[in-house]
Design a protein around this motif. Structure first.
Motif, PDB file in Angstrom:
ATOM      1  N   TRP A 126       0.524  -1.074   0.488  1.00 48.56           N
ATOM      2  CA  TRP A 126      -0.014  -0.106  -0.257  1.00 48.56           C
ATOM      3  C   TRP A 126       0.732   1.340   0.208  1.00 48.56           C
ATOM      4  CZ3 TRP A 126      -0.143   3.709   4.004  1.00 48.56           C
ATOM      5  CH2 TRP A 126      -1.330   4.645   3.749  1.00 48.56           C
ATOM      6  N   GLU A 127       1.898   0.972   0.577  1.00 50.37           N
ATOM      7  CA  GLU A 127       3.038   2.389   0.766  1.00 50.37           C
ATOM      8  C   GLU A 127       3.070   2.469  -0.644  1.00 50.37           C
ATOM      9  OE1 GLU A 127       7.225   2.519   2.952  1.00 50.37           O
ATOM     10  OE2 GLU A 127       5.453   2.269   4.129  1.00 50.37           O
ATOM     11  N   GLU A 128       4.040   1.190  -1.135  1.00 49.58           N
ATOM     12  CA  GLU A 128       4.403   1.573  -2.631  1.00 49.58           C
ATOM     13  C   GLU A 128       3.024   2.314  -3.681  1.00 49.58           C
ATOM     14  OE1 GLU A 128       5.545  -2.334  -3.722  1.00 49.58           O
ATOM     15  OE2 GLU A 128       7.178  -1.795  -2.520  1.00 49.58           O
ATOM     16  N   GLU A 129       2.280   2.713  -3.247  1.00 47.15           N
ATOM     17  CA  GLU A 129       1.018   2.869  -3.719  1.00 47.15           C
ATOM     18  C   GLU A 129       1.221   4.322  -3.598  1.00 47.15           C
ATOM     19  OE1 GLU A 129      -2.901   0.803  -3.858  1.00 47.15           O
ATOM     20  OE2 GLU A 129      -2.002  -0.939  -4.643  1.00 47.15           O
ATOM     21  N   ILE A 130       0.934   4.648  -2.393  1.00 45.83           N
ATOM     22  CA  ILE A 130       0.763   5.439  -1.927  1.00 45.83           C
ATOM     23  C   ILE A 130       1.656   6.985  -2.688  1.00 45.83           C
ATOM     24  CG2 ILE A 130       0.745   7.059   0.464  1.00 45.83           C
ATOM     25  CD1 ILE A 130      -2.375   6.559  -0.420  1.00 45.83           C
ATOM     26  N   GLN A 131       2.730   5.657  -2.464  1.00 43.66           N
ATOM     27  CA  GLN A 131       4.241   6.757  -2.750  1.00 43.66           C
ATOM     28  C   GLN A 131       4.033   7.305  -4.632  1.00 43.66           C
ATOM     29  OE1 GLN A 131       7.194   7.741  -1.265  1.00 43.66           O
ATOM     30  NE2 GLN A 131       7.276   9.111  -3.171  1.00 43.66           N
ATOM     31  N   GLU A 132       3.489   6.603  -5.318  1.00 41.97           N
ATOM     32  CA  GLU A 132       2.850   6.832  -7.086  1.00 41.97           C
ATOM     33  C   GLU A 132       2.597   7.602  -6.518  1.00 41.97           C
ATOM     34  OE1 GLU A 132       1.919   4.935 -10.978  1.00 41.97           O
ATOM     35  OE2 GLU A 132       1.538   3.228  -9.100  1.00 41.97           O
ATOM     36  N   VAL A 133       1.173   7.947  -5.228  1.00 46.54           N
ATOM     37  CA  VAL A 133       0.181   8.820  -5.705  1.00 46.54           C
ATOM     38  C   VAL A 133       1.265  10.542  -5.487  1.00 46.54           C
ATOM     39  CG1 VAL A 133      -1.189  10.396  -4.238  1.00 46.54           C
ATOM     40  CG2 VAL A 133      -1.393   7.844  -5.027  1.00 46.54           C
ATOM     41  N   PHE A 134       2.370  10.605  -4.376  1.00 50.31           N
ATOM     42  CA  PHE A 134       3.448  11.405  -4.071  1.00 50.31           C
ATOM     43  C   PHE A 134       3.809  11.670  -5.475  1.00 50.31           C
ATOM     44  CE2 PHE A 134       1.854  11.048   0.281  1.00 50.31           C
ATOM     45  CZ  PHE A 134       1.652  11.924   0.609  1.00 50.31           C
ATOM     46  N   THR A 135       4.256  10.382  -6.496  1.00 45.62           N
ATOM     47  CA  THR A 135       5.396  10.898  -7.269  1.00 45.62           C
ATOM     48  C   THR A 135       4.298  11.367  -8.363  1.00 45.62           C
ATOM     49  OG1 THR A 135       6.735   9.222  -6.219  1.00 45.62           O
ATOM     50  CG2 THR A 135       6.982   9.973  -9.159  1.00 45.62           C
ATOM     51  N   VAL A 136       3.650  11.467  -8.420  1.00 42.73           N
ATOM     52  CA  VAL A 136       2.248  12.337  -9.794  1.00 42.73           C
ATOM     53  C   VAL A 136       2.138  13.723  -9.215  1.00 42.73           C
ATOM     54  CG1 VAL A 136       0.463  11.960 -11.261  1.00 42.73           C
ATOM     55  CG2 VAL A 136       1.653  10.012  -9.929  1.00 42.73           C
ATOM     56  N   TYR A 137       1.466  13.612  -8.004  1.00 47.41           N
ATOM     57  CA  TYR A 137       1.312  14.984  -7.817  1.00 47.41           C
ATOM     58  C   TYR A 137       2.388  16.112  -7.508  1.00 47.41           C
ATOM     59  CZ  TYR A 137      -0.051  19.021  -4.061  1.00 47.41           C
ATOM     60  OH  TYR A 137      -0.023  19.597  -4.162  1.00 47.41           O
ATOM     61  N   GLU A 138       4.294  15.913  -7.416  1.00 52.66           N
ATOM     62  CA  GLU A 138       4.801  16.559  -7.558  1.00 52.66           C
ATOM     63  C   GLU A 138       5.430  16.524  -8.739  1.00 52.66           C
ATOM     64  OE1 GLU A 138       7.429  14.309  -4.647  1.00 52.66           O
ATOM     65  OE2 GLU A 138       6.768  15.109  -3.153  1.00 52.66           O
ATOM     66  N   THR A 139       5.125  15.975  -9.639  1.00 53.10           N
ATOM     67  CA  THR A 139       5.243  16.025 -11.387  1.00 53.10           C
ATOM     68  C   THR A 139       4.330  17.156 -11.599  1.00 53.10           C
ATOM     69  OG1 THR A 139       4.075  13.938 -11.789  1.00 53.10           O
ATOM     70  CG2 THR A 139       7.382  14.377 -11.202  1.00 53.10           C
ATOM     71  N   ASP A 140       3.339  17.795 -10.584  1.00 61.50           N
ATOM     72  CA  ASP A 140       2.338  18.311 -11.825  1.00 61.50           C
ATOM     73  C   ASP A 140       1.815  18.213 -12.097  1.00 61.50           C
ATOM     74  OD1 ASP A 140       3.685  20.847 -10.925  1.00 61.50           O
ATOM     75  OD2 ASP A 140       5.321  21.056 -11.877  1.00 61.50           O
ATOM     76  N   HIS A 141       1.250  17.109 -11.265  1.00 63.69           N
ATOM     77  CA  HIS A 141      -0.509  15.935 -12.502  1.00 63.69           C
ATOM     78  C   HIS A 141      -1.583  16.279 -11.179  1.00 63.69           C
ATOM     79  CE1 HIS A 141       2.663  15.285 -15.252  1.00 63.69           C
ATOM     80  NE2 HIS A 141       1.343  15.604 -16.476  1.00 63.69           N
ATOM     81  N   PRO A 142      -1.908  16.483 -10.347  1.00 63.13           N
ATOM     82  CA  PRO A 142      -2.853  16.815  -9.129  1.00 63.13           C
ATOM     83  C   PRO A 142      -3.672  15.721  -9.731  1.00 63.13           C
ATOM     84  CG  PRO A 142      -1.993  19.195  -9.678  1.00 63.13           C
ATOM     85  CD  PRO A 142      -1.346  18.611 -10.288  1.00 63.13           C
ATOM     86  N   GLN A 143      -4.936  16.135 -10.479  1.00 63.95           N
ATOM     87  CA  GLN A 143      -6.235  15.729 -10.948  1.00 63.95           C
ATOM     88  C   GLN A 143      -5.348  14.083 -10.999  1.00 63.95           C
ATOM     89  OE1 GLN A 143      -8.534  17.129 -10.959  1.00 63.95           O
ATOM     90  NE2 GLN A 143      -7.617  19.154 -10.625  1.00 63.95           N
ATOM     91  N   ARG A 144      -4.492  13.663 -11.249  1.00 68.50           N
ATOM     92  CA  ARG A 144      -4.092  12.444 -11.910  1.00 68.50           C
ATOM     93  C   ARG A 144      -3.891  11.895 -10.121  1.00 68.50           C
ATOM     94  NH1 ARG A 144       1.688  10.007 -14.608  1.00 68.50           N
ATOM     95  NH2 ARG A 144       0.911   7.541 -14.062  1.00 68.50           N
ATOM     96  N   ALA A 145      -3.153  12.110 -10.173  1.00 65.40           N
ATOM     97  CA  ALA A 145      -2.714  11.665  -8.014  1.00 65.40           C
ATOM     98  C   ALA A 145      -4.777  12.027  -7.194  1.00 65.40           C
ATOM     99  CB  ALA A 145      -2.240  13.021  -7.613  1.00 65.40           C
ATOM    100  N   LYS A 146      -5.355  11.938  -7.794  1.00 66.58           N
ATOM    101  CA  LYS A 146      -6.602  12.410  -6.815  1.00 66.58           C
ATOM    102  C   LYS A 146      -7.454  11.073  -7.777  1.00 66.58           C
ATOM    103  CE  LYS A 146      -7.657  17.066  -6.106  1.00 66.58           C
ATOM    104  NZ  LYS A 146      -8.315  17.941  -6.478  1.00 66.58           N
ATOM    105  N   LYS A 147      -7.068  10.710  -9.107  1.00 65.79           N
ATOM    106  CA  LYS A 147      -7.055   9.322  -9.034  1.00 65.79           C
ATOM    107  C   LYS A 147      -6.652   7.838  -8.642  1.00 65.79           C
ATOM    108  CE  LYS A 147      -8.849  11.202 -13.647  1.00 65.79           C
ATOM    109  NZ  LYS A 147      -9.239  10.986 -15.182  1.00 65.79           N
ATOM    110  N   LEU A 148      -5.292   8.123  -8.445  1.00 67.83           N
ATOM    111  CA  LEU A 148      -4.308   7.342  -8.057  1.00 67.83           C
ATOM    112  C   LEU A 148      -5.051   6.960  -6.903  1.00 67.83           C
ATOM    113  CD1 LEU A 148      -1.593   7.951  -9.258  1.00 67.83           C
ATOM    114  CD2 LEU A 148      -2.394   5.331 -10.110  1.00 67.83           C
ATOM    115  N   ALA A 149      -4.862   8.218  -6.143  1.00 68.42           N
ATOM    116  CA  ALA A 149      -5.220   8.402  -4.427  1.00 68.42           C
ATOM    117  C   ALA A 149      -6.804   7.383  -4.395  1.00 68.42           C
ATOM    118  CB  ALA A 149      -5.675   9.431  -3.510  1.00 68.42           C
ATOM    119  N   LYS A 150      -7.790   7.607  -5.201  1.00 69.56           N
ATOM    120  CA  LYS A 150      -9.300   6.976  -5.208  1.00 69.56           C
ATOM    121  C   LYS A 150      -8.931   5.572  -5.015  1.00 69.56           C
ATOM    122  CE  LYS A 150     -11.794  10.802  -6.677  1.00 69.56           C
ATOM    123  NZ  LYS A 150     -13.178  11.331  -7.730  1.00 69.56           N
TER     124      LYS A 150
END
Length: 214
Positions: free
Chosen positions: A114-138
């Motif tokens: 689960w931590e690896e999945e969340i890390q991907e959310v942060f990685t996407v968010y930090e690359t200026d893709h907040p909307q995509r990060a929200k989808k991954l977080a869901k």
């Protein structure tokens, strides 16, 4: 006279033996109860505390993810990594302990995934893709909830096991008290009987001694 003193010494030894029976039984019970109590203090209670901390830090991490994606405030990133470092410390402790139940170690593996999945959310968010990060977080929300529920169930089971041990020590304490009381009465009766028999045999021995002198 020597024979009389020999009987007295035997009586003292017999009385001491009978008197020590309740004491020896009490010491045996004390050791058994002390062992159970020590296990609760050194194993069960620390384990419950660690699982409880794991739940709290995982909940903080999940809230940090929600807060970051909802408010887009980078302070939640710091909160996430702080809680993650605490989880890593707990994970090392639990994985290195032989006392950790297999269910907890299995859950730690799932927690790592689960931590690896969340890390991907942060990685996407930090690359200026907040909307995509929200989808991954869901997609990770259900996994997060399942892990927290499973951890809570494990903690509840650990509490039940601890309560059973506490009840066992209470029952054993009461049982040892009853047995020690019964053994004390038995020892008293045996000592009294021995003393009565000794006093009955004393005049006989003295009469024999006087007869020999005559």
């Amino acid at each position: 006279m020597n024979q009389l003193w020999r009987h007295r010494i035997i009586l003292i030894l017999v009385v001491s033996l009978f008197a020590s029976i309740p004491l020896l039984y009490a010491l045996s019970g004390y050791r058994t109860i002390s062992k159970l109590t020590a296990e609760m203090h050194t194993q069960d209670i620390p384990m419950i505390k660690q699982v409880d901390q794991l739940i709290e830090h995982n909940r903080d991490r999940a809230n940090a993810v929600r807060g970051l994606l909802l408010y887009e405030d980078d302070r939640y990133i710091e909160q996430y990594y702080f809680s993650t470092s605490k989880v890593h410390d707990l994970r090392r402790l639990l994985n290195s302990s032989n006392q950790t139940p297999g269910t907890v170690k299995d859950l730690l593996s799932r927690n790592n995934a689960w931590e690896e999945e969340i890390q991907e959310v942060f990685t996407v968010y930090e690359t200026d893709h907040p909307q995509r990060a929200k989808k991954l977080a869901k997609q990770t929300t259900q996994t997060t909830q399942t892990i927290l529920e499973d951890l809570s169930q494990i903690k509840d089971k650990l509490y039940r096991d601890l309560e059973q041990k506490l009840e066992l020590t209470t029952e054993m304490t009461a049982e040892y008290k009853r047995m020690c009381f019964s053994l004390s009465i038995l020892a008293f009766l045996l000592i009294a009987t021995t003393i009565i028999l000794f006093h009955r045999s004393k005049p006989t021995l003295e009469n024999k001694t006087n007869t020999y002198r005559l």
